[in-house]
Enzyme design. Structure first.
Site, PDB file in Angstrom:
ATOM      1  N   GLU A   1      25.276  56.467  30.107  1.00 59.66           N
ATOM      2  CA  GLU A   1      24.243  57.198  30.844  1.00 59.66           C
ATOM      3  C   GLU A   1      23.616  58.292  29.982  1.00 59.66           C
ATOM      4  O   GLU A   1      24.285  58.923  29.168  1.00 59.66           O
ATOM      5  CB  GLU A   1      24.847  57.808  32.104  1.00 59.66           C
ATOM      6  CG  GLU A   1      25.233  56.738  33.120  1.00 59.66           C
ATOM      7  CD  GLU A   1      25.743  57.317  34.435  1.00 59.66           C
ATOM      8  OE1 GLU A   1      25.477  56.699  35.471  1.00 59.66           O
ATOM      9  OE2 GLU A   1      26.400  58.361  34.446  1.00 59.66           O
TER      10      GLU A   1
ATOM     11  N   CYS B   1      20.005  64.880  27.751  1.00 60.74           N
ATOM     12  CA  CYS B   1      21.452  65.032  27.690  1.00 60.74           C
ATOM     13  C   CYS B   1      22.021  63.692  27.243  1.00 60.74           C
ATOM     14  O   CYS B   1      21.916  62.698  27.970  1.00 60.74           O
ATOM     15  CB  CYS B   1      21.940  65.421  29.092  1.00 60.74           C
ATOM     16  SG  CYS B   1      23.703  65.576  29.254  1.00 60.74           S
TER      17      CYS B   1
ATOM     18  N   CYS C   1      35.816  58.996  27.850  1.00 62.91           N
ATOM     19  CA  CYS C   1      36.210  60.271  27.236  1.00 62.91           C
ATOM     20  C   CYS C   1      37.725  60.392  27.301  1.00 62.91           C
ATOM     21  O   CYS C   1      38.349  59.964  28.266  1.00 62.91           O
ATOM     22  CB  CYS C   1      35.562  61.433  27.996  1.00 62.91           C
ATOM     23  SG  CYS C   1      35.837  63.038  27.208  1.00 62.91           S
TER      24      CYS C   1
ATOM     25  N   CYS D   1      39.461  66.288  31.497  1.00 61.57           N
ATOM     26  CA  CYS D   1      39.172  67.481  32.314  1.00 61.57           C
ATOM     27  C   CYS D   1      39.165  67.080  33.798  1.00 61.57           C
ATOM     28  O   CYS D   1      38.509  66.110  34.178  1.00 61.57           O
ATOM     29  CB  CYS D   1      37.836  68.099  31.906  1.00 61.57           C
ATOM     30  SG  CYS D   1      37.788  68.595  30.183  1.00 61.57           S
TER      31      CYS D   1
ATOM     32  N   CYS E   1      35.761  66.613  35.918  1.00 58.35           N
ATOM     33  CA  CYS E   1      34.665  65.840  35.330  1.00 58.35           C
ATOM     34  C   CYS E   1      34.741  64.365  35.716  1.00 58.35           C
ATOM     35  O   CYS E   1      35.817  63.763  35.674  1.00 58.35           O
ATOM     36  CB  CYS E   1      34.725  65.993  33.809  1.00 58.35           C
ATOM     37  SG  CYS E   1      33.422  65.097  32.948  1.00 58.35           S
TER      38      CYS E   1
ATOM     39  N   CYS F   1      25.602  68.290  35.896  1.00 58.54           N
ATOM     40  CA  CYS F   1      26.711  68.537  34.963  1.00 58.54           C
ATOM     41  C   CYS F   1      27.983  67.844  35.407  1.00 58.54           C
ATOM     42  O   CYS F   1      28.439  68.025  36.527  1.00 58.54           O
ATOM     43  CB  CYS F   1      27.030  70.018  34.891  1.00 58.54           C
ATOM     44  SG  CYS F   1      25.772  70.940  34.083  1.00 58.54           S
TER      45      CYS F   1
HETATM   46  N1  SAH Z   1      33.066  67.001  26.237  1.00 58.53           N
HETATM   47  C1  SAH Z   1      32.085  68.017  26.051  1.00 58.53           C
HETATM   48  C2  SAH Z   1      30.693  67.633  26.516  1.00 58.53           C
HETATM   49  C3  SAH Z   1      30.551  66.900  27.837  1.00 58.53           C
HETATM   50  S1  SAH Z   1      30.641  67.768  29.335  1.00 58.53           S
HETATM   51  C4  SAH Z   1      32.535  69.301  26.702  1.00 58.53           C
HETATM   52  O1  SAH Z   1      33.574  69.296  27.353  1.00 58.53           O
HETATM   53  O2  SAH Z   1      31.907  70.330  26.514  1.00 58.53           O
HETATM   54  C5  SAH Z   1      29.226  68.820  29.436  1.00 58.53           C
HETATM   55  C6  SAH Z   1      29.495  70.089  30.251  1.00 58.53           C
HETATM   56  O3  SAH Z   1      29.594  69.812  31.661  1.00 58.53           O
HETATM   57  C7  SAH Z   1      30.797  70.774  29.862  1.00 58.53           C
HETATM   58  O4  SAH Z   1      30.604  72.154  29.813  1.00 58.53           O
HETATM   59  C8  SAH Z   1      31.682  70.394  31.020  1.00 58.53           C
HETATM   60  O5  SAH Z   1      32.802  71.222  31.115  1.00 58.53           O
HETATM   61  C9  SAH Z   1      30.740  70.464  32.183  1.00 58.53           C
HETATM   62  N2  SAH Z   1      31.206  69.797  33.391  1.00 58.53           N
HETATM   63  C10 SAH Z   1      31.969  68.679  33.482  1.00 58.53           C
HETATM   64  N3  SAH Z   1      32.208  68.363  34.760  1.00 58.53           N
HETATM   65  C11 SAH Z   1      31.568  69.288  35.505  1.00 58.53           C
HETATM   66  C12 SAH Z   1      31.425  69.492  36.904  1.00 58.53           C
HETATM   67  N4  SAH Z   1      31.984  68.665  37.788  1.00 58.53           N
HETATM   68  N5  SAH Z   1      30.670  70.534  37.313  1.00 58.53           N
HETATM   69  C13 SAH Z   1      30.087  71.360  36.426  1.00 58.53           C
HETATM   70  N6  SAH Z   1      30.184  71.226  35.109  1.00 58.53           N
HETATM   71  C14 SAH Z   1      30.930  70.203  34.640  1.00 58.53           C
END
Ligand code: SAH
Length: 343
Positions: A90, A103, A110, A114, A117, A331
């Site tokens: 995506e 983006c 991944c 986290c 996410c 995000c």
């Molecule tokens: N792996 C990288 C880039 C991908 S995530 C990283 O961790 O930075 C891009 C951004 O979205 C990161 O700051 C991540 O923490 C945030 N993110 C992921 N899931 C989210 C959610 N459910 N709500 C808000 N931000 C989120």
């Protein structure tokens, strides 16, 4: 066969010389690919027929097919691309008053895990090649007939876990003879792979580094982001300070606010302590609830209080505008969709 979009200009020159041609041909090819945006060698009409045949027998050109395109009520567009090996990724296009931002994904799946996410819980397949990263930009520019001015590596994947391909993609994106997007308009976001932050500092690119911090104690951060067990907050912040010393570039800290989790005044106080005096900016993101996720968005009131506390104590903080949430493009909402599941 190697995808020709995997090469930065310097390496393409070497390849072209290797097949017995003059190096300047690489610049012509670059122009066809990234300025004219052609999809085949046959369209490169200032190259002889013989050279075009030679290129065809040595390289492929990867052109993504759009499997699905969704449009949000706020104008954000989400693409599902077929990456031509049975997988899909995506990419999100956002429109701001200062131009278009994209983006991009850096991996298929991944490994970071986290908890908040949507890319977590799906199988990690592989890293994307440089050409596949660049192709996301080209395919969107072609589809919309626009020029993109900002790139954020915040789609699916951990960019610093695909270091070489991401850096090489940046070179292609950055090259004035390529996509010609300035490094200062490119952000690389990481969950906090400390050794890779040092490696990135050595590259001395002018890209913006974004750090997904999200918590101010190791206990809390480890509960949200397993990477914190490998590299804790102290190590991460030290790496950031060293990064700033080497590059003299401002770091952007991402902080996703989740109700009753990391959004109270104590958190804000600790955040001020951690970041005091650093050349940085804090991006507050109202956390997006994912399917079966345990975290929910903080109240607007809390988010504003949190921001104001930071600003009042010398930390520049802004609240990120939420775009594309109605099409799961906000995000952390991106997830790899398996082609087989889609059918
Ligand atoms: N792996 C990288 C880039 C991908 S995530 C990283 O961790 O930075 C891009 C951004 O979205 C990161 O700051 C991540 O923490 C945030 N993110 C992921 N899931 C989210 C959610 N459910 N709500 C808000 N931000 C989120």
């Amino acid at each position: 066969m190697k995808n020709i979009k995997d090469y930065n200009l310097e390496d393409l020159k070497k390849e072209i010389i290797n097949i017995g041609e003059k190096g300047y041909r690489a610049e012509q090819i670059f122009k066809w690919l990234y300025v004219e945006k052609v999809k085949s060698f046959d369209e490169m009409t200032n190259l002889s027929l013989e050279l075009r045949e030679k290129l065809k027998s040595n390289f492929s050109i990867c052109n993504f097919n759009i499997l699905k395109k969704q449009e949000s009520s706020d104008g954000t567009k989400k693409y599902l691309f077929d990456v031509l090996d049975g997988n899909a990724i995506e990419t999100v296009l956002m429109s701001y008053h200062h131009g278009y931002s994209i983006c991009v994904s850096s991996q298929i799946g991944c490994k970071m895990g986290c908890k908040f996410c949507a890319s977590t819980g799906i199988k990690f397949v592989r890293s994307l090649t440089s050409g596949e990263i660049v192709e996301q930009i080209l395919a969107v520019e072609q589809d919309e007939n626009i020029r993109i001015s900002n790139i954020v590596f915040m789609g699916i994947g951990e960019p610093l876990d695909n270091f070489d391909n991401v850096i090489n993609a940046v070179k292609i994106i950055n090259n004035p003879k390529g996509l010609n997007i300035g490094a200062r308009h490119i952000s690389i976001s990481t969950s906090g792979l400390v050794p890779m932050i040092y490696k990135l500092a050595e590259q001395n690119t002018q890209c913006t580094l974004s750090i997904s911090l999200h918590a101010t104690t190791n206990e809390k951060r480890s509960s949200m982001m397993p990477v914190n067990n490998a590299y804790n907050i102290e190590e991460l912040i030290q790496a950031c300070k060293d990064y700033i010393k080497v590059t003299n570039r401002r770091i952007s800290f991402e902080y996703a606010l989740a109700k009753d989790n990391n959004d109270n005044l104590e958190d804000a106080k600790r955040l001020v302590k951690l970041l005091k005096g650093m050349l940085c900016h804090v991006n507050l993101i109202p956390i997006n609830k994912i399917e079966n996720g345990e975290y929910t968005k903080s109240s607007n009131e809390n988010i504003i209080k949190f921001r104001d506390y930071l600003n009042d104590h010398g930390i520049v903080a802004t609240i990120r505008r939420e775009l594309g949430s109605d099409i799961d493009a906000a995000c952390g909402q991106l997830r790899r969709k398996n082609l087989k599941e889609e059918k």
